[in-house]
Design an enzyme around this catalytic site. Sequence first.
Site, mmCIF file in Angstrom:
data_model
loop_
_atom_site.group_PDB
_atom_site.id
_atom_site.type_symbol
_atom_site.label_atom_id
_atom_site.label_comp_id
_atom_site.label_asym_id
_atom_site.label_seq_id
_atom_site.Cartn_x
_atom_site.Cartn_y
_atom_site.Cartn_z
ATOM 1 N N HIS A 1 -7.655 -4.916 -13.195
ATOM 2 C CA HIS A 1 -8.293 -3.708 -12.667
ATOM 3 C C HIS A 1 -8.351 -2.590 -13.696
ATOM 4 O O HIS A 1 -9.197 -1.701 -13.592
ATOM 5 C CB HIS A 1 -7.563 -3.234 -11.406
ATOM 6 N N TRP A 2 -7.475 -2.568 -14.697
ATOM 7 C CA TRP A 2 -7.528 -1.515 -15.707
ATOM 8 C C TRP A 2 -8.882 -1.543 -16.431
ATOM 9 O O TRP A 2 -9.502 -0.501 -16.636
ATOM 10 C CB TRP A 2 -6.386 -1.711 -16.715
ATOM 11 N N TYR B 1 -9.143 5.973 -13.880
ATOM 12 C CA TYR B 1 -8.904 4.904 -14.841
ATOM 13 C C TYR B 1 -9.711 5.095 -16.120
ATOM 14 O O TYR B 1 -9.251 4.702 -17.211
ATOM 15 C CB TYR B 1 -9.196 3.546 -14.195
ATOM 16 N N HIS C 1 5.548 -3.955 -6.759
ATOM 17 C CA HIS C 1 5.129 -2.670 -7.301
ATOM 18 C C HIS C 1 5.439 -1.490 -6.386
ATOM 19 O O HIS C 1 5.714 -0.394 -6.860
ATOM 20 C CB HIS C 1 3.619 -2.749 -7.557
ATOM 21 N N ASP D 1 3.397 4.991 -10.013
ATOM 22 C CA ASP D 1 2.091 4.537 -10.483
ATOM 23 C C ASP D 1 1.326 5.702 -11.112
ATOM 24 O O ASP D 1 1.833 6.349 -12.022
ATOM 25 C CB ASP D 1 1.345 3.881 -9.313
ATOM 26 N N ARG D 2 0.127 6.003 -10.648
ATOM 27 C CA ARG D 2 -0.654 7.087 -11.261
ATOM 28 C C ARG D 2 0.078 8.420 -11.163
ATOM 29 O O ARG D 2 -0.001 9.266 -12.061
ATOM 30 C CB ARG D 2 -2.035 7.218 -10.593
ATOM 31 N N ARG E 1 2.326 8.792 -13.969
ATOM 32 C CA ARG E 1 1.610 9.132 -15.202
ATOM 33 C C ARG E 1 1.330 10.635 -15.266
ATOM 34 O O ARG E 1 1.428 11.255 -16.323
ATOM 35 C CB ARG E 1 0.313 8.322 -15.304
#
Length: 319
Positions: free
Chosen positions: A152-153, A216, A281, A108-109, A112
């Site tokens: 949520h983005w 975000y 996820h 996830d994050r 990134r």
Amino acid sequence: MSDDLLPGFAEHWIETEVGRIFARSAGSGPPIVMLHGFPQTHVCWHRIAPALAETYHVVCLDLRGYGRSSAPPGDPQHETYSKRAMGRDVVAAMDQLGHRRFALVGHDRGARVGYRLALDQPDRVDQLVLLDILPTFYVWRQVRDGVVPAAHWDFLSRPYPQPEQEIARDPVPFFDGLLVKWTGDGTLGCFDPRALAAYHAPCREADRIHAFCEDYRAGATVDLNMDEEDLKLGRTISCPVLAVWGGKFYLTGRPGAETTLEVWQRTFAPQATGAPLDAGHFLAEEDPAGTLAALRRFLNSRRPNCLGRGLISSQPDAG
């Protein structure tokens, strides 16, 4: 709570440009840093990290703003929570733990942060594992084209202080609602109660709610701009890449869509290999055995030699 979930892992408090980063480590061998996602902490690896520590030096780290790491205030340009800035924390932590080069496993994050670091500082990352993500620019294009829901983005990236104030009214149900939505079976059953308690604790803190939103906001602005600039320049990740995703997650496992692997191969990781798992996820908690097996195959097949001058094998791995 993390002591119960990762017994035998040492604790580290690492000074960085924005305060202290918290990490835990165990094992010996080639170094691996493991980065969690939103809205979790380093304890998300508790079903996998101890097994990897049998043959690797495993470092599980809380990203800035998450877990026990410092949560600095955001800035107008959202640089503080850019994945480039978070990547500098990873480098600082691994430097202080004695590792210039390392494998990186991100979910996830955290993934990134991982792919941004591999693009920005290719001399640091030997191997990269991306768990259940698509590139940031690609997700925003899908959102803006109406292909996937903004969800949520869009909400978390709205201007301060709207999302912070709405979340603060009842934070635990908000975050639990996201966890439930993203699991393969639509329940919290995959999470160890101690891990869930570790995720809940930061969610009650105003500075961390702000940090999540800034994460975000950075994704919608500075991170997106970095991705698009690299696309224009044709920059790609030079190290071996494994992409693993949840076949039951709405974003990465959409039926009939371009696969997660295909997206990575035509954008930032043309050499990537990988495959889906029968999960939602949260791969490391929903299918720890499958996730661990995929990681071991990939990491072992390209394990750095003891002098750090190369890789034993560069053959593709289906993951």
